[in-house]
Scaffold this motif. Structure first.
Motif, short mmCIF file in Angstrom:
data_model
loop_
_atom_site.label_atom_id
_atom_site.label_comp_id
_atom_site.label_asym_id
_atom_site.label_seq_id
_atom_site.Cartn_x
_atom_site.Cartn_y
_atom_site.Cartn_z
N TYR A 68 0.83 -1.20 0.00
CA TYR A 68 0.00 0.00 0.00
C TYR A 68 0.87 1.26 0.00
CZ TYR A 68 -3.59 3.39 1.08
OH TYR A 68 -4.42 4.47 1.03
N ILE A 72 0.81 4.13 -2.83
CA ILE A 72 0.56 5.55 -2.55
C ILE A 72 1.69 6.42 -3.09
CG2 ILE A 72 0.43 7.25 -0.66
CD1 ILE A 72 -2.16 5.79 -1.17
N THR A 102 -6.94 14.55 -9.75
CA THR A 102 -7.80 14.76 -8.58
C THR A 102 -7.84 13.50 -7.72
OG1 THR A 102 -9.15 16.33 -9.83
CG2 THR A 102 -10.11 15.40 -7.84
N LEU A 106 -6.79 13.24 -3.80
CA LEU A 106 -7.75 12.76 -2.80
C LEU A 106 -7.25 11.50 -2.10
CD1 LEU A 106 -11.14 13.40 -4.61
CD2 LEU A 106 -10.11 14.70 -2.74
N LEU A 107 -6.60 10.61 -2.83
CA LEU A 107 -6.04 9.40 -2.23
C LEU A 107 -4.94 9.75 -1.23
CD1 LEU A 107 -6.07 6.31 -2.26
CD2 LEU A 107 -4.40 6.39 -4.10
N LEU A 109 -4.61 12.62 0.39
CA LEU A 109 -5.24 13.28 1.53
C LEU A 109 -5.97 12.29 2.44
CD1 LEU A 109 -6.62 16.52 -0.15
CD2 LEU A 109 -4.77 16.35 1.53
N ALA A 110 -6.65 11.31 1.84
CA ALA A 110 -7.34 10.30 2.64
C ALA A 110 -6.35 9.46 3.44
CB ALA A 110 -8.19 9.41 1.75
N THR A 111 -5.22 9.13 2.82
CA THR A 111 -4.19 8.37 3.53
C THR A 111 -3.60 9.19 4.67
OG1 THR A 111 -3.69 7.16 1.51
CG2 THR A 111 -2.03 7.10 3.24
N LEU A 113 -5.09 11.64 6.30
CA LEU A 113 -6.12 11.75 7.33
C LEU A 113 -6.19 10.47 8.16
CD1 LEU A 113 -8.51 13.22 8.66
CD2 LEU A 113 -9.97 12.17 6.92
N THR A 114 -6.16 9.33 7.50
CA THR A 114 -6.18 8.05 8.21
C THR A 114 -4.98 7.92 9.13
OG1 THR A 114 -7.35 7.04 6.37
CG2 THR A 114 -6.27 5.55 7.92
N ARG A 115 -3.81 8.26 8.64
CA ARG A 115 -2.59 8.16 9.44
C ARG A 115 -2.66 9.08 10.65
NH1 ARG A 115 2.51 7.87 7.21
NH2 ARG A 115 1.62 6.34 5.82
#
Length: 155
Positions: A68, A72, A102, A106-107, A109-111, A113-115
């Protein structure tokens, strides 16, 4: 007199999207991989499945984290390269390319945020490490007051 349309007049251009993506994606890459001590923590952590080790993880074993993380990193580098190629007018902009850049942003940013959520929850939970007693704080004894001049023994 015939006037040729400029690049901005030919089609709707999204230079701000591409310029922002080209600047933000490398910063997100740094935040995700190097600045958060992610690699150091990953090296130190037990990443075996719970079926093998009761203190293990449910899903994110080392091979899965490796795959993963590399996915990323490849997405962020690809998104940055695409944005730069559009800005350099090597690639024509269009809805498909815009969607790809985009999705990369977004991917990332989502990663991130999760971290952040996982790190904050881990750092603030009550039992930071199960089975490990919290260190006791020992206060050293106060030093004895100085003896008045001329006395050999304290009273």
């Amino acid at each position: 007199m015939i006037r040729l349309p400029t690049a901005a007049e030919r089609a709707p251009v999204f230079p701000d999207l591409y310029a922002t993506a080209a600047q933000v994606l490398p910063v997100l890459l740094l935040a995700l991989i190097w600045e958060s001590r992610f690699l150091d923590r990953l090296r130190e952590q037990n990443r075996r499945l719970r079926s093998e080790d009761p203190d293990g993880v449910l899903f994110w074993t080392r091979p899965r984290v490796r795959a993963y993380s590399l996915f990323i990193v490849a997405s962020i580098v690809t998104g940055t390269a695409l944005a730069l190629l559009v800005l350099a007018e090597v690639l024509p902009h269009g809805p498909l390319l815009r969607a790809g850049v985009t999705i990369c942003v977004l991917l990332a940013l989502a990663t991130l945020l999760t971290r952040v959520v996982v790190d904050v929850l881990a750092a603030t939970r009550r039992d930071a490490e199960p089975g490990v007693a919290e260190p006791s704080v020992t206060v050293p004894p106060a030093p004895a007051p100085p003896m008045p001049a001329g006395r050999d023994e304290p009273r």
